[in-house]
Write a protein that holds these residues in place. Structure first.
Motif, PDB file in Angstrom:
ATOM      1  N   VAL A  31      32.590  30.774  47.455  1.00  0.00           N
ATOM      2  CA  VAL A  31      33.880  31.447  47.544  1.00  0.00           C
ATOM      3  C   VAL A  31      34.171  31.788  49.006  1.00  0.00           C
ATOM      4  CG1 VAL A  31      35.207  33.458  46.802  1.00  0.00           C
ATOM      5  CG2 VAL A  31      33.577  32.386  45.237  1.00  0.00           C
ATOM      6  N   ASN A  32      35.410  31.577  49.443  1.00  0.00           N
ATOM      7  CA  ASN A  32      35.727  31.833  50.849  1.00  0.00           C
ATOM      8  C   ASN A  32      35.939  33.321  51.125  1.00  0.00           C
ATOM      9  OD1 ASN A  32      38.357  32.477  50.033  1.00  0.00           O
ATOM     10  ND2 ASN A  32      39.208  30.504  50.648  1.00  0.00           N
ATOM     11  N   ASP A  34      38.475  35.041  51.605  1.00  0.00           N
ATOM     12  CA  ASP A  34      39.602  35.660  50.902  1.00  0.00           C
ATOM     13  C   ASP A  34      39.343  35.804  49.405  1.00  0.00           C
ATOM     14  OD1 ASP A  34      41.115  35.861  53.248  1.00  0.00           O
ATOM     15  OD2 ASP A  34      41.792  33.779  53.053  1.00  0.00           O
ATOM     16  N   GLY A  35      38.136  35.387  48.963  1.00  0.00           N
ATOM     17  CA  GLY A  35      37.802  35.482  47.549  1.00  0.00           C
ATOM     18  C   GLY A  35      38.293  34.325  46.710  1.00  0.00           C
ATOM     19  N   HIS A  36      38.762  33.246  47.349  1.00  0.00           N
ATOM     20  CA  HIS A  36      39.280  32.087  46.623  1.00  0.00           C
ATOM     21  C   HIS A  36      38.205  31.006  46.493  1.00  0.00           C
ATOM     22  CE1 HIS A  36      43.365  33.488  48.394  1.00  0.00           C
ATOM     23  NE2 HIS A  36      43.107  34.103  47.257  1.00  0.00           N
ATOM     24  N   ARG A  37      38.270  30.268  45.402  1.00  0.00           N
ATOM     25  CA  ARG A  37      37.263  29.233  45.132  1.00  0.00           C
ATOM     26  C   ARG A  37      37.592  27.921  45.833  1.00  0.00           C
ATOM     27  NH1 ARG A  37      33.993  30.563  40.728  1.00  0.00           N
ATOM     28  NH2 ARG A  37      33.771  28.406  40.017  1.00  0.00           N
ATOM     29  N   THR A  39      39.980  26.265  49.387  1.00  0.00           N
ATOM     30  CA  THR A  39      40.635  26.605  50.653  1.00  0.00           C
ATOM     31  C   THR A  39      41.672  25.534  50.977  1.00  0.00           C
ATOM     32  OG1 THR A  39      38.618  27.650  51.478  1.00  0.00           O
ATOM     33  CG2 THR A  39      40.257  27.016  53.123  1.00  0.00           C
ATOM     34  N   GLU A 136      30.574  28.248  56.198  1.00  0.00           N
ATOM     35  CA  GLU A 136      30.654  28.992  54.948  1.00  0.00           C
ATOM     36  C   GLU A 136      29.364  28.879  54.142  1.00  0.00           C
ATOM     37  OE1 GLU A 136      33.474  30.812  53.446  1.00  0.00           O
ATOM     38  OE2 GLU A 136      33.861  30.876  55.610  1.00  0.00           O
TER      39      GLU A 136
END
Length: 506
Positions: A31-32, A34-37, A39, A136
């Motif tokens: 997960v990045n 920003d909390g997104h799976r 990008t 990451e």
């Protein structure tokens, strides 16, 4: 035994990046921040020439569109016409160095016309994606990584020059590519099941429908159809609707206002995402054109009517693929951001091809499948069980390659060893279990003493596949060649020192 993971999986799509690793005995999405799976796969260059990616790049693109790259795989695949494509899709031109289309140097005008523009190659454009993914993963795992399995659109996998660019970008980012997969096969690895599955991947710029057959762990792409309808087309339908509504309210035409059109498109994309969970989407844009605000809404029923004409192309691709599959698909795997909208999901369900599953975003799903490949290829000191045919297939050696990387990336792999049986009954393996297809090899053997004829017996495990005779042998050595295609067609040949040869297709 716990091992140190030095590899990860990366899916590079036209719209998004998906990153996954094999951790705690399962594929895990990274997960990045920003909390997104996933990008956004957008790269933007700042005034000093440095690159940013993701949501930051999308924000930069509003003010610096000429120095922002969207849909990198698509531009690379169409590098001979990249400038015209950018003008058509994003409304502005881009200079291309026609002397070097493989490197594909772009020239980006600076904000100040007196400043000499920057120059960036495709390698410069792809490198930030690998650098970002590497950073990451290292932050997630707590150790350095140096290897990766990547997933790229099929048209990139089959383009040798494009693969050279991608691999060069990875090397500059400090990574070595272990294997290249195409999205449909990677999706099957993430959701393995014997039999025939239909993978419907609604990407940003196109939709690919693929029939994939799995028998005893052997993953084989049977047929694939691609149509030019993608998620961006669905978004554009919503943007056009809002532009019409704005014109009705203000009598202002946005046709020639590029900045306003970009703002409207980004908000239309957000509205499309709203409609995946709500019956109505609201859009509020400050100073859309000449300082005039726009407030609009789009109902799900209206959106269905606008999108339905686009879906005819997808239906044709599904119909053609199902007809050419070896058997009726037992399930449909529906992946891609646009498939989250009820309009698209309902449309696929109504075709009644088979049970429809909605695994995840395309990049996320493909990255999970690639992580399975990464686990099988890179985990050390851990034995793979003999009955784990998926891991055995993932561990196969590459066949046709570009600098050691499997370029076709069909992920068809042999579930049984193929070899030749000698006169004493011993079998010499030519293609081990897990060998990726297409596969080609040759083997030199001593000619039988005192004989001018030989019968070469090809076996699959202990079962005879075919026998190839050669008479009038001259010399002391025989060369046996073996070619296995993606369709599992087997061609075996025998040649002696004098050049006399025979071959047989099994």
């Amino acid at each position: 035994m716990t091992t140190r993971c030095d590899s990860f999986a990366l899916c590079i799509g036209n719209e998004s990046l998906g990153i996954s690793v094999w951790k705690d005995d399962e594929a895990t999405v990274v997960v990045n921040a920003d909390g997104h799976r996933t990008t956004p796969a957008v790269v933007a260059f700042s005034e000093d020439g440095t690159a940013v990616i993701g949501d930051t790049a999308k924000r930069v693109s509003v003010k610096r569109p000429r120095e922002t790259l969207h849909s990198l795989p698509f531009l690379l695949a169409n590098r001979n016409n990249a400038g015209a494509i950018r003008k058509k899709r994003w409304g502005f031109e881009m200079d291309v160095n026609d002397d070097d289309q493989v490197q594909g140097f772009f020239t980006y005008p600076g904000m100040d016309p007196e400043v000499e523009p920057h120059k960036h190659s495709y390698v410069d454009a792809f490198k930030p994606l690998f650098t970002y993914a590497k950073g990451e993963v290292e932050a997630f795992l707590g150790n350095e990584v140096s290897q990766c399995v990547i997933v790229l659109p099929a048209y990139i996998c089959e383009d040798k020059d494009a693969m050279v660019v991608v691999m060069a970008a990875a090397r500059e980012a400090g990574l070595t590519i272990e294997r290249v997969l195409r999205p449909d096969a990677a999706t099957l690895l993430a959701h393995p099941q014997e039999g025939t599955s239909l993978v419907v991947d609604v990407g940003a710029l196109s939709t690919t429908v693929t029939a994939v057959n799995v028998v005893n762990g052997l993953v084989r792409v049977e047929h694939s159809e691609t149509t030019a309808t993608g998620g961006r087309d669905v978004t554009q339908v919503a943007a056009d609707y809002f532009a019409t509504e704005f014109r009705k309210k203000t009598r202002m035409d946005l046709s020639d206002d590029k900045k306003a059109k970009r703002k409207l498109f980004f908000n239309a994309d957000a509205a499309k995402q709203q409609l995946s969970v709500a019956n109505e989407a609201l859009v509020n844009i400050e100073a859309l054109c000449n300082g005039v605000d726009f407030n609009g809404k789009l109902a799900q029923s209206r959106f269905d009517m606008l999108v339905n004409p686009l879906l005819a192309n997808i239906k044709a691709a599904i119909t053609a693929t199902v007809e050419k599959a070896s058997e009726k698909p037992s399930r449909v795997l529906l992946v891609g951001g646009a498939t989250k909208t009820p309009t698209v999901k309902k449309f696929i369900d109504n075709l009644k091809v088979a049970e429809v599953l909605h695994p995840a975003m395309a990049c996320e799903c493909a990255a999970l499948g690639a992580a399975e490949q990464s686990r099988a290829c890179r985990t050390t000191n851990v034995g793979i069980p003999d009955d784990d045919v998926w891991a055995q297939a993932a561990c196969g050696k590459a066949g046709a390659s570009v600098d050691g990387i499997h370029s076709k990336a069909e992920v068809s792999a042999l579930a049984k060893a193929v070899g030749i049986k000698g006169g004493n009954g011993a079998v010499k393996v030519l293609a081990p279990v897990g060998s990726l297809l297409p596969f080609a090899t040759s083997l030199d053997l001593p000619a039988p003493a005192g004989k001018d004829a030989v019968l070469v017996e090809l076996v699959e495990d202990d079962a005879t596949v075919c026998k190839v005779p050669l008479s009038g042998i001259k010399g002391k050595t025989l060369t046996v060649t073996l070619d296995i295609g993606l369709d599992l067609g087997v061609k075996v040949g025998v040649r002696d020192n004098a050049g006399q040869a025979t071959s047989f297709t099994c």
